[in-house]
Design a protein around this motif. Structure first.
Motif, mmCIF file in Angstrom:
data_model
loop_
_atom_site.group_PDB
_atom_site.id
_atom_site.type_symbol
_atom_site.label_atom_id
_atom_site.label_comp_id
_atom_site.label_asym_id
_atom_site.label_seq_id
_atom_site.Cartn_x
_atom_site.Cartn_y
_atom_site.Cartn_z
ATOM 1 N N UNK A 24 0.849 -1.192 0.000
ATOM 2 C CA UNK A 24 0.000 0.000 0.000
ATOM 3 C C UNK A 24 0.882 1.238 0.000
ATOM 4 N N UNK A 25 0.527 2.233 -0.833
ATOM 5 C CA UNK A 25 1.345 3.430 -0.932
ATOM 6 C C UNK A 25 1.275 4.242 0.353
ATOM 7 N N UNK A 26 2.282 5.109 0.530
ATOM 8 C CA UNK A 26 2.336 5.962 1.719
ATOM 9 C C UNK A 26 1.090 6.826 1.794
ATOM 10 N N UNK A 27 0.654 7.358 0.645
ATOM 11 C CA UNK A 27 -0.514 8.244 0.632
ATOM 12 C C UNK A 27 -1.768 7.499 1.072
ATOM 13 N N UNK A 28 -1.964 6.262 0.557
ATOM 14 C CA UNK A 28 -3.165 5.510 0.903
ATOM 15 C C UNK A 28 -3.138 5.032 2.349
ATOM 16 N N UNK A 29 -1.932 4.878 2.919
ATOM 17 C CA UNK A 29 -1.833 4.517 4.335
ATOM 18 C C UNK A 29 -2.184 5.693 5.229
ATOM 19 N N UNK A 30 -1.944 6.889 4.742
ATOM 20 C CA UNK A 30 -2.094 8.073 5.583
ATOM 21 C C UNK A 30 -3.380 8.854 5.351
ATOM 22 N N UNK A 31 -4.216 8.430 4.399
ATOM 23 C CA UNK A 31 -5.486 9.142 4.226
ATOM 24 C C UNK A 31 -6.596 8.547 5.089
ATOM 25 N N UNK A 32 -6.243 7.534 5.896
ATOM 26 C CA UNK A 32 -7.214 6.894 6.787
ATOM 27 C C UNK A 32 -6.434 6.303 7.953
ATOM 28 N N UNK A 34 -9.181 7.690 21.240
ATOM 29 C CA UNK A 34 -10.021 7.440 20.067
ATOM 30 C C UNK A 34 -9.807 8.585 19.078
ATOM 31 N N UNK A 35 -8.926 8.366 18.110
ATOM 32 C CA UNK A 35 -8.569 9.415 17.151
ATOM 33 C C UNK A 35 -8.630 8.853 15.731
ATOM 34 N N UNK A 36 -9.249 9.598 14.833
ATOM 35 C CA UNK A 36 -9.272 9.212 13.425
ATOM 36 C C UNK A 36 -8.958 10.430 12.566
ATOM 37 N N UNK A 37 -8.160 10.217 11.527
ATOM 38 C CA UNK A 37 -7.838 11.246 10.541
ATOM 39 C C UNK A 37 -8.152 10.685 9.161
ATOM 40 N N UNK A 38 -8.904 11.454 8.383
ATOM 41 C CA UNK A 38 -9.364 10.980 7.075
ATOM 42 C C UNK A 38 -9.156 12.057 6.013
ATOM 43 N N UNK A 39 -8.717 11.638 4.845
ATOM 44 C CA UNK A 39 -8.785 12.472 3.644
ATOM 45 C C UNK A 39 -9.707 11.736 2.684
ATOM 46 N N UNK A 40 -10.838 12.345 2.338
ATOM 47 C CA UNK A 40 -11.807 11.665 1.495
ATOM 48 C C UNK A 40 -12.605 12.623 0.633
ATOM 49 N N UNK A 41 -13.629 12.071 -0.008
ATOM 50 C CA UNK A 41 -14.442 12.835 -0.959
ATOM 51 C C UNK A 41 -15.921 12.714 -0.580
ATOM 52 N N UNK A 42 -16.620 13.826 -0.642
ATOM 53 C CA UNK A 42 -18.055 13.831 -0.368
ATOM 54 C C UNK A 42 -18.753 13.042 -1.472
ATOM 55 N N UNK A 43 -19.515 12.016 -1.115
ATOM 56 C CA UNK A 43 -20.150 11.196 -2.158
ATOM 57 C C UNK A 43 -21.681 11.249 -2.128
ATOM 58 N N UNK A 44 -22.244 11.992 -1.175
ATOM 59 C CA UNK A 44 -23.686 12.245 -1.153
ATOM 60 C C UNK A 44 -23.915 13.655 -0.636
ATOM 61 N N UNK A 45 -25.026 14.233 -1.043
ATOM 62 C CA UNK A 45 -25.341 15.558 -0.528
ATOM 63 C C UNK A 45 -25.507 15.509 0.994
ATOM 64 N N UNK A 46 -24.844 16.410 1.719
ATOM 65 C CA UNK A 46 -24.972 16.441 3.181
ATOM 66 C C UNK A 46 -26.429 16.675 3.594
ATOM 67 N N UNK A 47 -26.791 16.132 4.749
ATOM 68 C CA UNK A 47 -28.150 16.295 5.269
ATOM 69 C C UNK A 47 -28.080 17.112 6.558
ATOM 70 N N UNK A 48 -28.608 18.315 6.503
ATOM 71 C CA UNK A 48 -28.566 19.233 7.640
ATOM 72 C C UNK A 48 -29.919 19.231 8.345
ATOM 73 N N UNK A 49 -29.877 19.256 9.677
ATOM 74 C CA UNK A 49 -31.127 19.301 10.435
ATOM 75 C C UNK A 49 -30.872 19.979 11.779
ATOM 76 N N UNK A 50 -31.953 20.333 12.449
ATOM 77 C CA UNK A 50 -31.880 20.960 13.764
ATOM 78 C C UNK A 50 -32.732 20.154 14.734
ATOM 79 N N UNK A 51 -32.197 19.845 15.902
ATOM 80 C CA UNK A 51 -32.926 19.066 16.896
ATOM 81 C C UNK A 51 -33.979 19.948 17.555
#
Length: 224
Positions: free
Chosen positions: A1-9, A107-124
């Motif tokens: 696995x490339x360095x980039x693919x190891x570090x985007x997740x 509990x730590x996560x770091x991600x580089x990714x792409x939006x694949x669906x329109x975000x859903x915004x709401x108010x409680x």
């Protein structure tokens, strides 16, 4: 696995083993097992997070029930057929069992990714702003992981304006959440959902700046 693919997740977890290993699958003679670990939040709540680990990394003496373990890996998704329906399953694929770093959140996560669906915004009903977004994160062999994420407050407003295909960098934590799934008119069952709770998110325009700031923060936490 490339360095980039190891570090985007990247995921770091430290918690208590709360389930016995259950066989998951086998690839080229290497067996993998599923385990649940309980991770404390900063509050008094906890998250029960599934991990998938190779038999080559699993040590029954140090990873038995109620043992505390620290792991590094990637948050991954796959589709599983349940009752004739395809369900998105989420797990932390363990790449390394490591020494715990108590200077870090457990509990730590770091991600580089792409939006694949329109975000859903709401108010409680209590006027708390929430936004759900699904990110596609590239993996080796032309695969992608589809990770549900949730943002709150000002981050929710920021996420709500993201466009499909937009590249983002985010940090946060993996959380578990129980909900009631209605089966029919007379019955329902309790299920558990897993998602990434976003603490910081940035678009591609200033990813390099945010990556630098995160790296500097990591160095400070390590005393370097």
């Amino acid at each position: 696995m490339s360095f980039e693919l190891c570090n985007n997740n990247k995921v770091y977890l430290y918690g208590k083993v709360v389930s016995k290993p259950e066989f998951s699958h086998e690839i080229y003679g290497e067996k993998f097992f599923d385990i649940n670990i309980e991770v404390n939040r900063l509050s008094e709540q906890t998250d029960i997070i599934p991990i998938t680990i190779s038999e080559r990394l699993f040590n029954e003496e140090t990873m038995g029930l109620n043992c505390f373990v620290a792991v590094k890996g990637q948050f991954r998704s796959y589709n599983k057929m349940i009752d004739g329906h395809s369900k998105l399953m989420l797990t932390v694929f363990v790449r390394e069992v490591c020494e715990p770093n108590f200077a870090l959140n457990g509990n730590v996560i770091e991600i580089v990714g792409y939006v694949c669906k329109n975000p859903i915004f709401r108010t409680t009903p209590f006027r708390r702003e929430i936004c759900d977004v699904l990110l596609a994160v590239n993996r080796a062999y032309n695969k992608s992981d589809y990770l549900p994420c949730i943002a709150w407050g000002r981050n929710a407003r920021f996420v709500s304006e993201l466009e499909v295909g937009q590249k983002v960098f985010m940090t946060g934590r993996i959380q578990s959440r129980q909900y009631q799934k209605r089966i029919n008119e007379n019955s329902s069952e309790t299920r558990t959902a897993f998602e990434v709770s976003i603490s910081q998110i940035s678009t591609e325009d200033n990813i390099e700046k945010v990556l630098f700031e995160v790296e500097q923060a990591n160095l400070v936490s390590k005393g370097i």
